[in-house]
Design an enzyme around this catalytic site. Structure first.
Site, short mmCIF file in Angstrom:
data_model
loop_
_atom_site.label_atom_id
_atom_site.label_comp_id
_atom_site.label_asym_id
_atom_site.label_seq_id
_atom_site.Cartn_x
_atom_site.Cartn_y
_atom_site.Cartn_z
N ASP A 111 54.13 -2.57 -10.97
CA ASP A 111 53.06 -2.95 -11.89
C ASP A 111 53.46 -2.79 -13.35
OD1 ASP A 111 50.89 -0.02 -11.36
OD2 ASP A 111 53.06 -0.22 -11.63
N ARG A 166 44.25 -7.01 -5.64
CA ARG A 166 43.85 -8.36 -6.06
C ARG A 166 44.77 -9.41 -5.46
NH1 ARG A 166 41.97 -6.77 -11.50
NH2 ARG A 166 43.92 -5.61 -11.59
N SER A 207 52.90 -1.39 -6.55
CA SER A 207 53.00 -0.34 -7.57
C SER A 207 53.42 1.00 -7.00
CB SER A 207 51.67 -0.22 -8.29
OG SER A 207 51.22 -1.51 -8.62
C1 G6P Z 1 46.04 -3.19 -13.52
C2 G6P Z 1 47.28 -3.87 -12.97
C3 G6P Z 1 47.78 -3.19 -11.72
C4 G6P Z 1 47.96 -1.72 -12.01
C5 G6P Z 1 46.67 -1.13 -12.51
C6 G6P Z 1 46.87 0.30 -12.86
O1 G6P Z 1 44.98 -3.42 -12.76
O2 G6P Z 1 46.99 -5.21 -12.67
O3 G6P Z 1 48.95 -3.74 -11.30
O4 G6P Z 1 48.42 -1.07 -10.87
O5 G6P Z 1 46.24 -1.80 -13.66
O6 G6P Z 1 45.67 0.84 -13.28
P1 G6P Z 1 44.63 1.53 -12.30
O7 G6P Z 1 43.77 2.29 -13.21
O8 G6P Z 1 43.93 0.48 -11.62
O9 G6P Z 1 45.43 2.42 -11.42
C1 BGC Z 2 53.96 4.74 -8.81
C2 BGC Z 2 54.55 3.68 -9.73
C3 BGC Z 2 53.43 2.94 -10.41
C4 BGC Z 2 52.49 3.90 -11.07
C5 BGC Z 2 51.35 3.22 -11.76
C6 BGC Z 2 52.99 5.58 -9.54
O1 BGC Z 2 52.36 6.46 -8.67
O2 BGC Z 2 55.00 5.54 -8.30
O3 BGC Z 2 55.35 2.80 -9.02
O4 BGC Z 2 54.01 2.10 -11.35
O5 BGC Z 2 51.97 4.79 -10.13
O6 BGC Z 2 50.56 2.52 -10.93
#
Ligand code: G6P
Ligand code: BGC
Length: 801
Positions: free
Chosen positions: A536, A418, A482
């Site tokens: 994140d 995003r 992240s």
């Molecule tokens: C949201 C946050 C992101 C995060 C994500 C993790 O969207 O804004 O920063 O990485 O959640 O969840 P997801 O299921 O998208 O991996």
């Molecule tokens: C990453 C982290 C992140 C998490 C959730 C992991 O695979 O190593 O940095 O916070 O995923 O997205």
């Protein structure tokens, strides 16, 4: 004889009365229909029908409590007891090696034991000493069941129909007499109109009345005639036969000490015919009501079933399959055999799944192991051996609401990439408003050259700036990245290793902020002011901290999983200073990469790890997060098929394809209500024809895998909460956890599993879970705002002098 009694006796039940009776039968006047079946032929209630018990896909359960005796039985100490156990106890007292497998009602045994050619019976009917029926009901109509898929055999116990008064206008004085003289007065009223235990008595009482009314034997009665039980059902049935009926009547009257005339014998035959016909009509009426009920519940224009009724008023064609000599025995044997097979299967399935279950002791162990890894990660001398790297983020405080300004934010690393514009205003001026755009990161970009990835990111920023008319403005930017980054400051992050399917080359070991700046320079169209890079988890904590200042933990359970929290700076040996706190990105996804969790890894987990892009890495993440749960389930299903415990062992090539069972299937299959229909639909789409048992088993596997993931996540979070409480020397800690991630947000039960485990393992912490609504992009903008505020406050004095 009173006119109404004779009319009823002669069963001159007109259509309307039959229809009324039919309706009454299936609108709640019938006794408590016990799902499944009772011992022999007595009403017994089962424990909760196990059909859908979450962890046993068997379709039978063995517990059977006797509700009440009937048909002259009244042994003490049995009603309310589990008759299967009583029998087992008796067998043990006589030290026989017999194991009671099932307890079935005779109607069910009859149903199971009868079939017409290949067509199985779906209705069991008993008209003997007592009367009763059972039928295969749509599970969704059996409210006591947990589940509503498939069918369940329901024992109607219709013998008790009318016990609540629903048949008062049908019962005759003779029926009242029979009831009054019975062992269970007021009970089994319907049975007492049909069952052979009572037909003779009804007929006898009629003969007594006829004699008193001088309509029989010139009014003469005898002690035998006035004696209860002197007329048997068999006599009544024989007398009502055309062939030999009159002769049988004569024998009976002689047995009763009467000298019968021919008219007497005829009268007696009429009486017996009336009694039998009424019983048959009542039975047929209730059967018709039941069949109509089945047809309606199955939404069929026509029901075709193996039972016998006549008369075209019923839109059913039914075939009566009379039980041959040992059908009932066959039926019980079939049920026992089914139960044995299912019992053996259930044991084998439980054995296979046992390693995926986490006992309370194991949950405590995981918590303790993580606490130990956290300490090791924070301390310089042990940091290198720790699997949780406890990375300082240089975020020293959560937002205090004074942040202001317009900020750009990027959010990379979750399901979606995003780009956001975040405007921070005072609460009076509207607080925070955001616009954002979602862009995809195609696999070939996530796994291609790093420069291509960052060029792609820059293209998205260009597109966003254009759409938002931001050209000519260089806004401070917060970058949610992240992945595990070693930070030396807020705006610098060395990527330690990729995770979650990213493998872009030339990035690991590099400062990703620099990589972004290089890409902007390559684009040479605009400037970018990256003031902060955040994980994140940190973005989520900050985003939720804006609304709840108590939010000092950030949790992500999505594609990947991780957590951060506010640690006492004195404990962060990698950062100088002892005052205040700093947010630590735990990178708990890597917990166990040093082998400390090996005893909790099953061979399914090892298989998932082996075929992953980063074998041996992110081991904890691979037990918990959305990228992997579906794969674990797939591995288990493959083994269940190999062991012929699923799909009857039919080969399922579809299941051999990695990623074919995404984690979102777990959420669908475990959702409450219609779950099995969902499970069947999911399997259908995979080209897997699933029986109800298969769907139940697949759901069970999903439940076991997601429960373990939730408990592991909860155990880890309990370790964090206890660490904060311990840091602050508090007897009781209240803290809020900001949460994000599709698995935590969308799975029907995952969040509960996490919260229950935190409660169990951190009882001195009151943990509030706050789901982030705006994602961590907002958090990144807030971190950027704090950085700008601090930079300005630092810059201010310089200009003041
Ligand atoms: C949201 C946050 C992101 C995060 C994500 C993790 O969207 O804004 O920063 O990485 O959640 O969840 P997801 O299921 O998208 O991996
Ligand atoms: C990453 C982290 C992140 C998490 C959730 C992991 O695979 O190593 O940095 O916070 O995923 O997205």
């Amino acid at each position: 004889m009173r006119e109404r009694d004779l009319r009823v006796l002669r069963a001159e039940l007109g259509g309307s009365q039959e229809a009324q009776l039919k309706d009454r039968i299936f609108h709640g006047a019938v006794g408590p229909a016990a799902a499944l079946h009772g011992l022999g032929a007595f009403p017994s209630s089962r424990g909760r029908p196990a059909a859908a018990a979450p962890d046993s896909p068997v379709l039978l359960s063995l517990q059977s409590k006797l509700q009440s005796w009937s048909k002259g039985y009244s042994c003490s100490g049995v009603v309310g007891r589990d008759v299967g156990q009583l029998l087992q106890a008796a067998i043990q007292r006589q030290s026989h090696d017999i194991n009671v497998m099932v307890v079935v009602n005779d109607t069910v045994a009859t149903m199971m034991g009868c079939r017409l050619g290949t067509k199985p019976c779906e209705v069991g009917l008993i008209v003997g000493a007592g009367t009763n029926s059972c039928f295969m009901e749509e599970a969704r109509y059996v409210e006591s069941l947990d589940d509503n898929e498939g069918r369940m055999c329901v024992n109607t116990e219709w013998g008790t129909f009318g016990d609540t008064g629903a048949m008062a206008d049908i019962l005759t004085t003779y029926d009242e007499h029979v009831d009054a003289g019975s062992l269970n007065k007021g009970k089994h009223r319907f049975e007492k109109l049909i069952g052979s235990l009572y037909l003779g008595e009804i007929a006898r009482l009629l003969l007594v009345q006829l004699a008193q009314d001088k309509a029989l034997h010139a009014g003469g009665t005898t002690p035998q005639l006035r004696t209860q039980g002197m007329v048997t059902a068999l006599e009544v049935l024989n007398i009502s036969e055309d062939q030999g009926g009159l002769a049988a009547a004569q024998c009976l009257l002689q047995k009763l000490g009467l000298q019968p005339s021919d008219p007497d014998c005829f009268t007696v035959q009429q009486v017996c015919l009336a009694v039998v016909t009424r019983a048959a009509c009542l039975c047929a009426t209730s059967l018709a009501a039941m069949l109509t009920h089945m047809r309606k519940n199955r939404e069929l224009p026509q029901l075709d079933v193996c039972v016998g009724v006549d008369g075209d008023t019923f839109q059913c064609t039914a075939t009566l399959v009379s039980a041959v000599d040992d059908s009932r025995a066959q039926g019980v044997a079939v049920v026992a055999a089914v139960a044995l097979r299912l019992e053996a299967q259930r044991r084998e399935v439980d054995q296979l799944l046992q390693p995926l279950r986490l006992a309370p002791r194991a949950r405590q162990q995981v918590q303790a192991l993580l606490q130990c890894e956290m300490e090791r990660g924070l301390r310089q001398e042990t940091h290198a051996q720790a699997s949780t790297r406890m990375l300082p983020t240089y975020v020293r405080a959560t937002p205090d609401g004074s942040e202001r300004g317009d900020f750009l934010a990027l959010d990379l690393g979750g399901t979606n990439f995003r780009v956001l514009l975040v405007k921070l205003r005072s609460r009076e001026a509207g607080g925070i408003c955001m616009v954002s755009e979602i862009y995809s990161i195609p696999p070939e970009v996530a796994q291609g050259p790093g420069s291509q990835l960052f060029d792609h990111i820059v293209e998205c920023i260009v597109d966003f700036q254009t759409k938002q008319g931001l050209w000519g403005r260089t806004l401070p930017l917060g970058f949610t990245f992240s992945f595990p980054c070693q930070q030396k400051s807020l705006d610098q992050g060395i990527l330690l290793n990729w995770t979650k399917g990213f493998t872009a080359s030339g990035c690991e070991g590099k400062d990703v902020v620099e990589l972004l700046r290089e890409a902007v320079r390559r684009k040479n169209q605009f400037d970018l002011d990256v003031v902060a890079i955040v994980n994140d988890t940190v973005g989520t904590m900050m985003s939720c901290g804006y609304d709840d200042p108590n939010c000092e933990v950030g949790l992500i359970v999505g594609t990947g999983t991780n957590a951060c929290y506010m640690e006492e700076l004195r404990n962060v040996e990698a950062v100088p200073g002892a005052e205040g706190r700093m947010c630590i990105n735990m990178e708990w996804g890597a917990f166990g990469d040093n082998g400390c969790l090996d005893e909790f890894f099953t061979h399914f987990d090892a298989q998932v790890d082996r075929v992953s892009l980063n074998p041996g890495k992110q081991r904890f993440e691979k037990l918990i997060s959305g990228m992997y749960l579906g794969e674990i389930v797939r591995m288990v299903l493959v083994e269940l098929v190999e062991k012929e415990l699923l799909f009857q062992g039919r080969p399922c090539p579809a299941l051999q394809t990695p990623g074919i069972f995404p984690t979102k299937f777990l959420s669908t299959i475990e959702s409450d209500g219609l779950a099995l229909r969902q499970a069947s639909a999911v399997l259908q789409n995979l080209g897997l024809a699933a029986s109800v048992e298969d769907a139940l088993l697949v759901r069970k596997v999903c439940q076991v895998v997601s429960l373990r993931a939730g408990q592991l996540c909860g155990a880890a979070l309990a370790a964090v909460a206890e660490k904060i409480r311990d840091n602050r020397g508090l007897a009781q800690l209240a803290v809020t956890v900001g949460v994000d991630g599709t698995l935590y947000k969308l799975h029907p039960h995952f969040s509960q599993h996490v919260q229950q485990t935190v409660k169990e393992l951190a009882p001195r912490c009151t943990v509030t879970f706050l789901q982030s609504e705006d994602g961590s992009g907002k958090g990144a903008a807030l971190v950027a705002a704090v950085a700008c505020r601090i930079a300005q406050s630092r810059a201010a004095p310089a200009t003041g002098q």
